[in-house]
Scaffold this active site. Sequence first.
Site, mmCIF file in Angstrom:
data_model
loop_
_atom_site.group_PDB
_atom_site.id
_atom_site.type_symbol
_atom_site.label_atom_id
_atom_site.label_comp_id
_atom_site.label_asym_id
_atom_site.label_seq_id
_atom_site.Cartn_x
_atom_site.Cartn_y
_atom_site.Cartn_z
ATOM 1 N N GLU A 30 0.837 -1.201 0.000
ATOM 2 C CA GLU A 30 0.000 0.000 0.000
ATOM 3 C C GLU A 30 0.871 1.251 0.000
ATOM 4 O OE1 GLU A 30 -3.052 0.120 2.984
ATOM 5 O OE2 GLU A 30 -3.984 -1.740 2.275
ATOM 6 N N ASP A 69 -9.309 -0.286 -0.785
ATOM 7 C CA ASP A 69 -8.057 0.394 -0.459
ATOM 8 C C ASP A 69 -7.903 1.747 -1.151
ATOM 9 O OD1 ASP A 69 -7.207 -1.613 1.288
ATOM 10 O OD2 ASP A 69 -6.234 -2.735 -0.310
ATOM 11 N N LYS A 89 -3.947 -6.840 -2.261
ATOM 12 C CA LYS A 89 -3.949 -8.117 -1.516
ATOM 13 C C LYS A 89 -2.845 -9.011 -2.053
ATOM 14 C CE LYS A 89 -7.884 -8.409 0.995
ATOM 15 N NZ LYS A 89 -7.663 -7.538 2.114
#
Length: 135
Positions: A30, A69, A89
């Site tokens: 991320e 996200d 993921k």
Amino acid sequence: MALYQGFFKPKNPDKYKGDPTNIIYRSGWELKLMIYLDNHKDILKWSSEEIIVPYRSPIDGRLHKYYPDFLVTKINKNGIQETMLIEVKPKKQTQPPKRQAKVTKRYLTEVKTWGVNEAKWKAANEYCKDRGWSF
């Protein structure tokens, strides 16, 4: 394995749709994507966990909230503006678990996680389809 979590401070806060002082990353992946989104010239706007997608859980049958996200608006390679939801993921979590000869607690947890993720992603696909976005 190192656990990456923290607050991201964008160099271009005007590109962030939401509160640029409260951007949280929950993994190294991320964080890398946030750096890319913040710095890439073709990214017009982006946000992290700012969109709520309702979904029905296959575990309890009730409505829940899914926070994808990222929401990204960019100029694609053809010069056209497009918007997309992105979920970060590991590949293993994007596929159903392999059936085990012996049913273990770990396997049952993986099946449960997969079922919930699949329900979230179906809801996200529909949410995006209704808005002309991609997932």
